[in-house]
Design a protein around this motif. Structure first.
Motif, short mmCIF file in Angstrom:
data_model
loop_
_atom_site.label_atom_id
_atom_site.label_comp_id
_atom_site.label_asym_id
_atom_site.label_seq_id
_atom_site.Cartn_x
_atom_site.Cartn_y
_atom_site.Cartn_z
N ALA A 4 -36.76 43.41 36.45
CA ALA A 4 -35.47 42.72 36.45
C ALA A 4 -34.36 43.73 36.24
CB ALA A 4 -35.45 41.67 35.35
N LYS A 5 -33.27 43.56 36.99
CA LYS A 5 -32.19 44.56 36.90
C LYS A 5 -31.59 44.62 35.48
CE LYS A 5 -30.65 45.03 41.64
NZ LYS A 5 -29.63 44.73 42.64
N ASN A 6 -31.64 43.47 34.76
CA ASN A 6 -31.06 43.51 33.41
C ASN A 6 -31.96 44.26 32.42
OD1 ASN A 6 -33.08 41.67 32.91
ND2 ASN A 6 -31.70 39.90 32.76
N LYS A 7 -33.13 44.69 32.90
CA LYS A 7 -33.99 45.52 32.03
C LYS A 7 -33.94 47.00 32.41
CE LYS A 7 -37.23 41.99 30.61
NZ LYS A 7 -38.50 41.34 30.93
N LEU A 8 -33.03 47.32 33.32
CA LEU A 8 -32.97 48.68 33.84
C LEU A 8 -32.70 49.70 32.72
CD1 LEU A 8 -33.19 50.25 36.47
CD2 LEU A 8 -30.73 49.97 36.81
N GLN A 9 -31.74 49.35 31.84
CA GLN A 9 -31.39 50.31 30.80
C GLN A 9 -32.56 50.52 29.81
OE1 GLN A 9 -27.50 50.46 29.45
NE2 GLN A 9 -26.75 50.18 31.54
N GLN A 10 -33.29 49.42 29.55
CA GLN A 10 -34.48 49.57 28.70
C GLN A 10 -35.50 50.49 29.37
OE1 GLN A 10 -34.58 45.09 28.18
NE2 GLN A 10 -36.11 45.74 26.65
N ALA A 11 -35.62 50.31 30.69
CA ALA A 11 -36.55 51.16 31.43
C ALA A 11 -36.11 52.62 31.33
CB ALA A 11 -36.61 50.73 32.90
N PHE A 12 -34.82 52.85 31.46
CA PHE A 12 -34.31 54.22 31.33
C PHE A 12 -34.64 54.80 29.96
CE2 PHE A 12 -30.59 53.72 34.59
CZ PHE A 12 -31.52 53.75 35.61
N ASP A 13 -34.43 53.98 28.92
CA ASP A 13 -34.73 54.47 27.56
C ASP A 13 -36.19 54.86 27.42
OD1 ASP A 13 -32.13 54.19 26.77
OD2 ASP A 13 -32.40 52.16 25.98
N LEU A 14 -37.07 54.02 28.01
CA LEU A 14 -38.50 54.32 27.95
C LEU A 14 -38.82 55.64 28.64
CD1 LEU A 14 -40.78 51.22 28.70
CD2 LEU A 14 -40.88 52.79 26.76
N MET A 15 -38.27 55.80 29.85
CA MET A 15 -38.56 57.01 30.63
C MET A 15 -37.96 58.24 29.98
SD MET A 15 -38.35 55.83 34.63
CE MET A 15 -36.94 54.75 34.53
N ALA A 16 -36.77 58.07 29.40
CA ALA A 16 -36.08 59.22 28.80
C ALA A 16 -36.82 59.76 27.59
CB ALA A 16 -34.65 58.86 28.44
#
Lengths: 338, 280
Positions: A4-16
């Motif tokens: 979901a696009k609204n989880k994009l920033q969470q995904a970024f945090d995970l990857m970072a």
């Protein structure tokens, strides 16, 4: 799977947490791939960032080795090895293919470039299919598909509120696994997309490889308005030429390589003064032949132009490679002037 | 010298540190530098015609042909003509330098076996040719008659004088022909340009290969002369020079067409060069 696009920033945090995560950002008016967390705004809809992400593998300046000297002796000399993990998130099909091209250059034909190969081993790429095209995009004319980058580790496609997420390699599976807590079941097909700018490469490479073409008037005509600024090589995702220079302070220093440009006269000027490419005619000729003919001849992997359109959009005098391709295509035969 | 940590071998762009163990003054602007690794070996084992990247740490790096190899050393004959070579000429024995290689293709030493050889050098152009001449003498039975034609601007510009006047003329079935452009020191040799002397010597093209290196203008007129004398383009071998940075076909600048001189060259037959864009 889908994200979901609204989880994009969470995904970024995970990857970072796992790697240096590079995402499309707009920083002081310039769109480019920058570390997540940098000051600026996320630019997922930039289509083509102004600067390509090639510097993740081939930094603009890269230290190679450092040394210490004492009088005429070299006390130590040590290679500098960068092994940080990197993720490029949101790379487009054109830029993804530019990495395929750089792989050919840096990893094949007898020598492996260790500086590049170490970065490539530690890189995971997440491609995103385009949903709109810029007026200067022509990747589909160069054999690419704007909604699919087959060599990327993960392919994303925009489905409105979601991205469809598909792992395409082992590295990609590992990344999808990392994101699993945020992903949902389901997928969807990306809508096909066509570029507005069209060129026809049929027969162009063959004509350009003909030695007669080398002496054609077309080069003088084409190069006439070039001002030799080098913008085309700077923004090009496949321009990989580099210079090697050194920096020394006191008894220690380092050797580095940095981007170079075939549009500059010093690029080929030899000690003693001879320059085989003395004017912009020879330099423009070499650049276009390299992109459209020599690379295919040497590596057999198609053209070195991926159709991203950056040089078309950014050239200050509108020296347009697509117009040049059309012009060559229209020639009755190689070397003729009409 | 202690504590040296050399990573060479793993990364082709990182040089190995070598000692300069001998410097020979060839002419007022050319010196031969003999280099050896810190543990007394030759830095690499080049075939005739191959190149090495030679660097003065902190100054710069340049590509040179290896003019000779010994059991435990390499020789580079270097003419002073720019910032790096100026600095190299200031070196003394014991200086440490960086060396990496061998790069590029080689003279076709196998394909030339059984043939008579004509080696033509002009000025510092004898440096690359010398590697093949030495190879031919080391494998003397493999080659027929050997003629060496060498020209320089004046007597003081002749390089490798000991080879030219003593070592090479003493070899079996070998003739050395020396010419200078102008007769300023009354040296006992021919006076005149290389192409004219070449025609005067009237070599026969049958079963003969020519190795030709020198300034571009000399190559151009020698080619005309060789054609006139009945040599075909596949009998003539030369080497090309371009600016180089990496030496391993990555940095981009030394291309002629889709060939990289550092990898696919520097050695080409004239027949091969005809198929390439004339941009050198």
């Amino acid at each position: 799977m889908k994200l979901a696009k609204n989880k994009l920033q969470q995904a970024f945090d995970l990857m970072a947490k796992e790697a240096n995560l590079l995402v499309p950002m707009k920083i002081e008016g310039v769109t480019k791939f920058a570390p997540w967390g940098a000051e600026g705004e996320l630019a997922m809809d930039a289509v083509n960032t102004l600067l390509p992400p090639k510097d993740a593998l081939f930094p603009q300046t890269e230290k190679m080795y450092k040394y210490k000297t004492r009088l005429t002796q070299v006390e130590s000399l040590e290679e500098i090895k960068e092994t940080d993990k990197q993720i490029i998130f949101g790379i487009r099909s054109c830029d993804m293919h530019s990495i395929d091209c750089m792989d050919e250059v840096f990893l094949t034909r007898g020598y492996v470039d260790s500086f590049y190969s170490r970065k490539k081993e530690n890189l995971t790429t997440v491609a995103i299919g385009c949903t709109k095209v810029l007026p200067t995009c022509f990747c589909d004319s160069m054999g690419l598909n704007p909604v699919a980058a087959p060599t990327a580790d993960v392919q994303l496609n925009d489905l409105g509120d979601y991205y469809a997420v598909k792992a395409q390699t082992e590295k990609g599976e590992a990344l999808v696994n990392l994101l699993k807590p945020l992903l949902e079941e389901g997928d969807g097909e990306a809508a096909a997309l066509e570029c507005t700018l069209k060129v026809n490469m049929d027969g162009v490479q063959k004509k350009l490889m003909n030695v007669k073409m080398f002496e054609s008037d077309i080069w003088q005509e084409t190069a006439q308005k070039c001002i030799g600024c080098g913008t085309c090589t700077y923004v090009c995702p496949t321009c990989y030429c580099f210079d090697i220079e050194g920096k020394e302070c006191g008894n220690e220093g380092y050797k580095f390589r940095c981007w170079d440009s075939c549009m500059f006269s010093e690029y080929t000027r030899m000690a003693g003064g001879h320059n085989p490419r003395p004017s912009k005619k020879e330099r423009v000729r070499n650049r276009f032949l390299h992109k459209l003919a020599y690379f295919e001849d040497r590596y057999g992997k198609g053209s070195l132009c991926v159709g991203c359109g950056r040089c078309v959009a950014d050239c200050p005098v509108d020296l347009d490679i697509t117009m040049f391709i059309d012009k060559v295509g229209a020639l009755k035969e190689a070397g003729s002037n009409d | 010298m202690t504590n040296h940590e050399c990573t060479c071998g793993e990364n082709p762009l990182v040089p190995q540190i070598c000692n300069v163990i001998k410097i020979t003054d060839e002419t007022p602007d050319t010196k031969t530098f003999r280099v050896q690794t810190l543990d007394g070996k030759k830095p690499f084992d080049p075939m005739p015609g191959q190149l090495g990247m030679f660097s003065l740490i902190g100054v710069g790096e340049g590509m040179f042909s290896v003019t000779a190899k010994g059991e435990d050393y390499l020789d580079f004959a270097i003419k002073r003509c720019g910032m790096l070579t100026d600095a190299l000429h200031e070196m003394s024995v014991g200086q440490q330098v960086g060396v990496r290689g061998a790069y590029g293709n080689t003279f076709p030493v196998e394909a030339c076996k059984g043939k008579d050889m004509l080696f033509i050098g002009g000025g510092i152009g004898l440096a690359p040719v010398r590697s093949f001449i030495r190879y031919a003498f080391e494998n003397r039975e493999d080659y027929g008659k050997i003629d060496i034609l060498y020209g320089a601007r004046s007597a003081k510009d002749l390089v490798f004088k000991e080879d030219l006047y003593t070592n090479w003329p003493a070899m079996k079935d070998t003739k050395v022909h020396i010419t200078v452009d102008c007769d300023d020191e009354e040296l006992a040799c021919h006076v005149g340009f290389v192409p004219a002397y070449l025609e005067e010597l009237a070599f026969k093209p049958d079963n003969r290969m020519v190795v030709l290196c020198g300034p571009p203008i000399m190559i151009k007129f020698c080619l005309d002369s060789l054609t006139k004398m009945g040599f075909s383009n596949d009998q003539v071998i030369t080497t090309l020079e371009m600016r180089m940075k990496c030496g391993i076909g990555k940095c981009g600048r030394c291309n002629i067409g889709s060939k990289y001189i550092c990898l696919d060259g520097p050695v080409f037959t004239m027949a091969e060069l005809e198929g390439l864009p004339q941009e050198f």
